[in-house]
Design a protein around this motif. Structure first.
Motif, PDB file in Angstrom:
ATOM      1  N   GLU A 163      26.450  29.996 -22.456  1.00 24.44           N
ATOM      2  CA  GLU A 163      25.203  30.378 -23.116  1.00 24.44           C
ATOM      3  C   GLU A 163      24.578  29.171 -23.815  1.00 24.44           C
ATOM      4  N   THR A 174      20.885  27.663 -22.844  1.00 25.91           N
ATOM      5  CA  THR A 174      19.824  27.488 -23.833  1.00 25.91           C
ATOM      6  C   THR A 174      19.315  26.049 -23.842  1.00 25.91           C
ATOM      7  N   LEU A 199      17.056  25.452 -20.861  1.00 23.20           N
ATOM      8  CA  LEU A 199      15.716  26.022 -21.020  1.00 23.20           C
ATOM      9  C   LEU A 199      14.778  25.026 -21.702  1.00 23.20           C
ATOM     10  N   HIS A 216      11.508  23.284 -19.950  1.00 23.21           N
ATOM     11  CA  HIS A 216      10.176  23.383 -20.560  1.00 23.21           C
ATOM     12  C   HIS A 216       9.530  22.008 -20.688  1.00 23.21           C
ATOM     13  N   ARG A 253      21.172  41.779 -17.459  1.00 21.75           N
ATOM     14  CA  ARG A 253      21.360  40.378 -17.869  1.00 21.75           C
ATOM     15  C   ARG A 253      20.665  39.430 -16.894  1.00 21.75           C
ATOM     16  N   GLU A 264      16.992  39.443 -17.671  1.00 24.36           N
ATOM     17  CA  GLU A 264      16.720  38.757 -18.944  1.00 24.36           C
ATOM     18  C   GLU A 264      16.827  37.246 -18.790  1.00 24.36           C
ATOM     19  N   ARG A 265      17.819  36.776 -18.054  1.00 22.36           N
ATOM     20  CA  ARG A 265      17.976  35.328 -17.893  1.00 22.36           C
ATOM     21  C   ARG A 265      16.843  34.753 -17.043  1.00 22.36           C
ATOM     22  N   TRP A 281      13.851  35.959 -16.816  1.00 21.94           N
ATOM     23  CA  TRP A 281      12.653  35.962 -17.687  1.00 21.94           C
ATOM     24  C   TRP A 281      12.669  34.742 -18.593  1.00 21.94           C
ATOM     25  N   ARG A 282      13.800  34.416 -19.179  1.00 20.90           N
ATOM     26  CA  ARG A 282      13.878  33.244 -20.048  1.00 20.90           C
ATOM     27  C   ARG A 282      13.605  31.961 -19.273  1.00 20.90           C
ATOM     28  N   LEU A 283      14.093  31.886 -18.040  1.00 15.42           N
ATOM     29  CA  LEU A 283      13.848  30.702 -17.211  1.00 15.42           C
ATOM     30  C   LEU A 283      12.361  30.542 -16.903  1.00 15.42           C
ATOM     31  N   GLN A 335       9.793  31.826 -18.428  1.00 10.94           N
ATOM     32  CA  GLN A 335       9.008  31.572 -19.643  1.00 10.94           C
ATOM     33  C   GLN A 335       9.080  30.101 -20.043  1.00 10.94           C
ATOM     34  N   SER A 336      10.182  29.451 -19.712  1.00 12.46           N
ATOM     35  CA  SER A 336      10.347  28.044 -20.086  1.00 12.46           C
ATOM     36  C   SER A 336       9.446  27.120 -19.280  1.00 12.46           C
TER      37      SER A 336
END
Length: 257
Positions: free
Chosen positions: A92, A96, A99, A103, A244, A247-248, A250-252, A254-255
């Motif tokens: 994790e 993080t 990400l 970005h 999960r 969610e992961r 989505w985080r990728l 968004q970055s």
């Protein structure tokens, strides 16, 4: 899903890859992709190139493969990672950190190249694995056929539905008609057919690794295998894996903004 059943992705005493969720003779494993570089063009956009992204030092036990292709955006690279690794504290933390690096690198992308990277990130592989000593790698693989977020939601609906003794066929919507106007048949959630009855989910499937080795039945058709999976276990692990995974991803994506 790629074939992960070779060292260093699994222990010698297990037919399943590291970070898989293991049940009674079966396991669930999932992969998502990270981009070790972003595509770009240089020299007046005449040459394909890459823009490196600071990748974490992932353990060999988590990395399935890295693929590289060429497109009008440049060279595209994607590293497939077993997602169970990201559920560990170290994983994790590395996710993080990645990400933030993604970005920073994405700020120089054109809108079209950014959208292409988004497409490369919005992909996953989830598979049910069945231990079988007769299989070449000690396990047979049954991919989850859901390839879109809407289809993942359909799978969650099946998993969350009340248990009934009436057989329920789990299927995904048929694809739109092709150019010739021919409609595709609905596909099963897993394998050739997935049927839930009470607390058991029965899956009929073809082992395509076996089929490529020309293992066929007497009538010349691919051998059809069958496995019974505890519905409670499948609901727990597959629901968590789907949520999960979404969610992961989505985080990728968004970055990239």
């Amino acid at each position: 899903m790629s074939n992960p059943f070779f060292s260093p992705l699994k222990d010698e005493d297990s037919p399943f890859p590291h970070y898989a969720q293991v049940g009674d003779g079966v396991a669930l494993s999932a992969e998502i992709g990270l981009l070790p570089s972003l595509p770009r063009r240089k020299w007046l956009k005449l040459l394909n190139s890459t823009l490196p992204v600071a990748m974490p030092a992932l353990p060999e036990s988590a990395v399935v493969y890295t693929a590289r292709t060429e497109s009008r955006f440049g060279y595209e690279e994607r590293t497939s990672v077993l997602t169970g690794y990201f559920d560990t504290p170290e994983g994790e933390a590395q996710f993080t950190a990645y990400l933030a690096a993604l970005h920073d690198a994405a700020q120089s992308l054109s809108p079209a190249a950014r959208e292409r990277c988004r497409e490369n990130l919005e992909a996953w592989d989830i598979a049910l694995l069945v231990a079988d000593d007769e299989a070449e790698d000690g396990a047979r693989e049954i991919p989850l056929m859901a390839l879109s977020f809407d289809e993942l939601e359909r799978v969650l609906d099946y998993l969350d539905a009340p248990v009934t003794d009436t057989p329920v066929v789990w299927s995904l919507p048929a694809a739109p008609a092709d150019a010739a106007g021919v409609d595709a048949a609905p596909s099963a959630v897993f394998g050739e057919k997935t049927v839930a009855t009470g607390n058991v989910v029965v899956i009929h499937y073809i082992d395509f690794d076996e089929y490529e080795g020309q293992a066929v039945s007497p009538d010349g058709e691919p051998t059809l295998h069958q496995v019974e999976v505890d519905r409670g276990w499948l609901r727990e692990v597959l629901s968590a894996t789907i949520r999960r995974t979404r969610e992961r991803i989505w985080r990728l994506t968004q970055s990239l903004e």
